[in-house]
Design a protein around this motif. Structure first.
Motif, short mmCIF file in Angstrom:
data_model
loop_
_atom_site.label_atom_id
_atom_site.label_comp_id
_atom_site.label_asym_id
_atom_site.label_seq_id
_atom_site.Cartn_x
_atom_site.Cartn_y
_atom_site.Cartn_z
N GLY A 39 -9.94 -44.86 50.14
CA GLY A 39 -10.09 -46.29 49.93
C GLY A 39 -8.84 -46.98 49.41
N SER A 40 -8.13 -46.36 48.48
CA SER A 40 -7.05 -47.07 47.80
C SER A 40 -5.71 -46.79 48.46
CB SER A 40 -7.00 -46.62 46.34
OG SER A 40 -6.57 -45.30 46.27
N ASP A 41 -4.66 -47.43 47.93
CA ASP A 41 -3.32 -47.17 48.42
C ASP A 41 -2.97 -45.70 48.17
OD1 ASP A 41 -3.89 -48.46 45.99
OD2 ASP A 41 -1.78 -48.57 45.47
N PRO A 42 -2.15 -45.09 49.06
CA PRO A 42 -1.90 -43.65 48.97
C PRO A 42 -1.30 -43.24 47.62
CG PRO A 42 -0.93 -44.58 50.96
CD PRO A 42 -1.44 -45.73 50.16
N ILE A 43 -1.69 -42.04 47.21
CA ILE A 43 -1.23 -41.49 45.93
C ILE A 43 -0.02 -40.60 46.22
CG2 ILE A 43 -1.90 -39.89 44.08
CD1 ILE A 43 -4.87 -40.96 45.08
N THR A 44 1.02 -40.75 45.42
CA THR A 44 2.20 -39.89 45.57
C THR A 44 2.31 -39.01 44.32
OG1 THR A 44 3.80 -41.24 44.38
CG2 THR A 44 3.34 -41.89 46.66
N PRO A 45 3.11 -37.94 44.40
CA PRO A 45 3.26 -37.07 43.22
C PRO A 45 3.78 -37.83 41.99
CG PRO A 45 4.09 -35.97 45.17
CD PRO A 45 3.76 -37.37 45.59
N ALA A 46 4.51 -38.92 42.20
CA ALA A 46 5.03 -39.69 41.05
C ALA A 46 3.92 -40.43 40.31
CB ALA A 46 6.09 -40.68 41.53
N ASP A 47 2.75 -40.51 40.91
CA ASP A 47 1.61 -41.18 40.26
C ASP A 47 0.77 -40.20 39.44
OD1 ASP A 47 2.39 -43.39 41.78
OD2 ASP A 47 1.06 -42.84 43.43
N VAL A 48 1.16 -38.93 39.45
CA VAL A 48 0.32 -37.89 38.85
C VAL A 48 0.99 -37.32 37.60
CG1 VAL A 48 -0.76 -35.62 39.25
CG2 VAL A 48 -0.59 -37.27 41.14
N VAL A 49 0.22 -37.20 36.52
CA VAL A 49 0.71 -36.52 35.31
C VAL A 49 -0.27 -35.41 34.97
CG1 VAL A 49 1.42 -36.76 32.90
CG2 VAL A 49 1.59 -38.73 34.44
N VAL A 50 0.24 -34.20 34.89
CA VAL A 50 -0.59 -33.03 34.56
C VAL A 50 -0.51 -32.80 33.05
CG1 VAL A 50 -0.89 -30.54 34.93
CG2 VAL A 50 -0.13 -32.02 36.82
N SER A 51 -1.68 -32.57 32.46
CA SER A 51 -1.73 -32.42 31.00
C SER A 51 -2.53 -31.19 30.61
CB SER A 51 -2.35 -33.67 30.37
OG SER A 51 -1.53 -34.79 30.60
N ASN A 52 -2.59 -30.96 29.30
CA ASN A 52 -3.33 -29.81 28.75
C ASN A 52 -4.82 -30.14 28.69
OD1 ASN A 52 -1.11 -27.81 27.55
ND2 ASN A 52 -0.45 -29.94 27.33
N GLY A 53 -5.43 -30.16 29.83
CA GLY A 53 -6.85 -30.53 29.91
C GLY A 53 -6.99 -32.03 30.12
N SER A 54 -8.10 -32.42 30.74
CA SER A 54 -8.29 -33.85 30.99
C SER A 54 -8.47 -34.61 29.68
CB SER A 54 -9.47 -34.09 31.94
OG SER A 54 -10.63 -33.56 31.38
N LYS A 55 -8.81 -33.89 28.62
CA LYS A 55 -8.91 -34.54 27.30
C LYS A 55 -7.55 -35.14 26.92
CE LYS A 55 -11.71 -32.92 23.94
NZ LYS A 55 -12.23 -31.91 23.00
N GLN A 56 -6.47 -34.39 27.14
CA GLN A 56 -5.15 -34.94 26.83
C GLN A 56 -4.79 -36.08 27.78
OE1 GLN A 56 -1.64 -32.42 27.22
NE2 GLN A 56 -0.59 -33.56 25.60
N SER A 57 -5.20 -35.97 29.04
CA SER A 57 -4.93 -37.07 29.99
C SER A 57 -5.58 -38.35 29.49
CB SER A 57 -5.47 -36.72 31.38
OG SER A 57 -5.01 -35.46 31.80
N LEU A 58 -6.82 -38.23 29.05
CA LEU A 58 -7.55 -39.41 28.54
C LEU A 58 -6.88 -39.97 27.29
CD1 LEU A 58 -11.11 -38.02 29.12
CD2 LEU A 58 -10.40 -40.30 29.83
N PHE A 59 -6.49 -39.06 26.40
CA PHE A 59 -5.83 -39.51 25.17
C PHE A 59 -4.53 -40.23 25.51
CE2 PHE A 59 -2.79 -39.14 21.77
CZ PHE A 59 -3.50 -39.66 20.71
N ASN A 60 -3.72 -39.63 26.38
CA ASN A 60 -2.45 -40.26 26.78
C ASN A 60 -2.70 -41.65 27.34
OD1 ASN A 60 -0.98 -37.98 26.11
ND2 ASN A 60 -0.72 -37.27 28.21
N ALA A 61 -3.72 -41.77 28.18
CA ALA A 61 -4.00 -43.06 28.80
C ALA A 61 -4.42 -44.08 27.75
CB ALA A 61 -5.08 -42.90 29.87
N CYS A 62 -5.32 -43.68 26.86
CA CYS A 62 -5.78 -44.61 25.80
C CYS A 62 -4.60 -45.03 24.92
CB CYS A 62 -6.84 -43.95 24.92
SG CYS A 62 -8.44 -43.81 25.71
N PHE A 63 -3.76 -44.07 24.57
CA PHE A 63 -2.65 -44.36 23.66
C PHE A 63 -1.59 -45.22 24.34
CE2 PHE A 63 0.11 -42.96 20.08
CZ PHE A 63 -0.84 -43.01 19.08
N ALA A 64 -1.42 -45.03 25.64
CA ALA A 64 -0.40 -45.80 26.37
C ALA A 64 -0.88 -47.23 26.66
CB ALA A 64 -0.05 -45.09 27.67
#
Ligand code: GLU
Length: 404
Positions: A104-129
């Motif tokens: 559905g959305s515009d294509p995703i590239t590797p530059a749009d992806v951040v790998v973290s120590n579990g999705s819990k850290q991904s969520l925390f990073n997003a909330c904090f940012a």
């Protein structure tokens, strides 16, 4: 569960007395989902037989082909630091998988992806940012305990928006709009939902996403359970937005691939947000485990093996769900019928914390009190456990509930 951080309860030793928590964590509550598992483990270690229906993790081993990829990574020397945001081959695999699955959305590239120590850290990073003092973040409630705390750690205010029973405790766009203020800056979605197992339809999600787009809210869509469903595939926000400008989708391998201990989650975000999250992570944990990253490449690329493993696990989850809901239906105990994830949300008929304590102390069954999810009259049962344990545990729960 209202556990506070160490040091905020009455001090007993000089060392405890000397510790005053900083303003950063003074409001923080310990994770009740983790605390219940820890308590079940401690009781087992003390010799009690415990049926652990608290843990939110698959009881299956990580599939063999993924473990083999990790062994290969170790043997080939992939044991050093990696780029903070993750190895390119993994970010390519994540982007390719999302582009194949969700168009559905515009294509995703590797530059749009951040790998973290579990999705819990991904969520925390997003909330904090994204969020800060003065911001309000709408959280459909009940929701996973850590969303509220992460928003608080970012010094923003979590605003619970309560779902209704008639819709399996899901919220509507109108209910979210009614809770919004000029300070509303974002929204955290989770479908399939922890703790209810409810799955939002594409139409329901589309309405919510369109409200968010109109208001200019950030949307964090936590899709960690998206592959664990018992009917039609669950809709992803990636399929429903016109642009990903204000969308962060969180996913990982923990649940669908039985890889909780490997600690690999990721965010798919607009490039500028991804860069900010990477900068944040560069000062906290750096990269996620190099070995786990290589194992995850195999999980995402060896699709036939992965699909077979996921189908096998989901088949078991479905059988357990059916057995557990049959017991609750027969006893006429109100609950949310789960269409996804591996949780069953049961109306405790009163104080869920007291109910959970009685169930654990007298009957040896661990469940998570609904207070963890801002709905104190409920308890969460995880059926990520052998079917015999699920049936026995829910049978005991029914007995307690009848006597409650
Ligand atoms: N997400 C799982 C749960 O809700 C794992 C524990 C946790 O990280 O909270 O039980």
């Amino acid at each position: 569960m209202t556990a506070t951080v160490p040091g905020t309860s009455p001090a007993r030793t000089p060392a405890e007395a000397a510790f005053t928590p900083s303003a950063n964590i003074v409001e923080l509550r310990e994770s009740a989902t983790i605390a219940v598992s820890a308590r079940a483990r401690a009781l087992r270690a003390a010799g009690r037989t415990i049926l652990d229906l608290g843990a939110g993790e698959p009881d299956f081993d990580t599939p063999r082909f993924i473990r083999a990829a990790a062994e290969r990574a170790i043997d080939s020397g992939a044991t050093h630091y990696t780029a903070t945001e993750g190895i390119l081959s993994l970010r390519e695999a994540i982007a390719a998988e999302a582009n194949d699955r969700y168009r559905g959305s515009d294509p995703i590239t590797p530059a749009d992806v951040v790998v973290s120590n579990g999705s819990k850290q991904s969520l925390f990073n997003a909330c904090f940012a994204l969020f800060g003092a003065g911001d309000e973040v709408l959280i459909p409630t009940p929701s996973w305990t850590s969303y509220y705390e992460m928003v608080g750690l970012a010094r923003a205010t979590a605003v619970p928006v309560f779902g209704t029973r008639a819709r399996g405790l899901k919220v509507t766009a109108a209910e979210l709009a009614a809770s919004a203020t000029p300070r509303t800056r974002g929204l955290i979605l989770n479908s399939p939902c922890n703790p209810t197992g409810s799955v939002y339809t594409a139409a329901e999600l589309r309405e919510i996403l369109s409200l968010a787009a109109t208001r200019g809210w950030w949307v964090l869509s936590d899709e960690i359970y998206i592959r664990i469903v018992y009917g039609a595939p669950a809709a992803s926000a990636l399929d429903l937005v016109h642009t990903r400008d204000r969308l962060i989708v969180i996913n990982g391998v923990a649940k669908a691939y039985a890889m909780t201990g490997w600690r690999i989650g990721w965010a798919i975000a607009p490039r500028a947000v991804a860069a900010a999250m990477t900068a944040l992570q560069s000062h906290t944990t750096s990269n996620a485990s190099s070995i786990s990253q290589h194992a995850t490449v195999a999980a995402l690329q060896e699709r036939d093996a992965a699909e077979a493993a996921i189908a096998h696990m989901v088949g078991h989850f479905r059988a357990r769900r059916d057995a557990a809901t049959a017991l609750l239906d027969a006893a006429e105990i109100p609950h949310v019928r789960p269409d996804g994830a591996f949780y069953l949300y049961v109306d405790a008929g009163g104080d869920g914390a007291a109910f959970a304590t009685r169930l654990l102390d007298r009957y040896g069954v661990a469940v998570v009190p609904g207070a963890a999810f801002y709905t104190p009259d409920w308890v969460r049962v995880s059926y990520a456990a052998p079917i015999e344990s699920v049936v026995e545990g829910v049978t005991r729960l029914v007995e307690v509930r009848r006597g409650a």
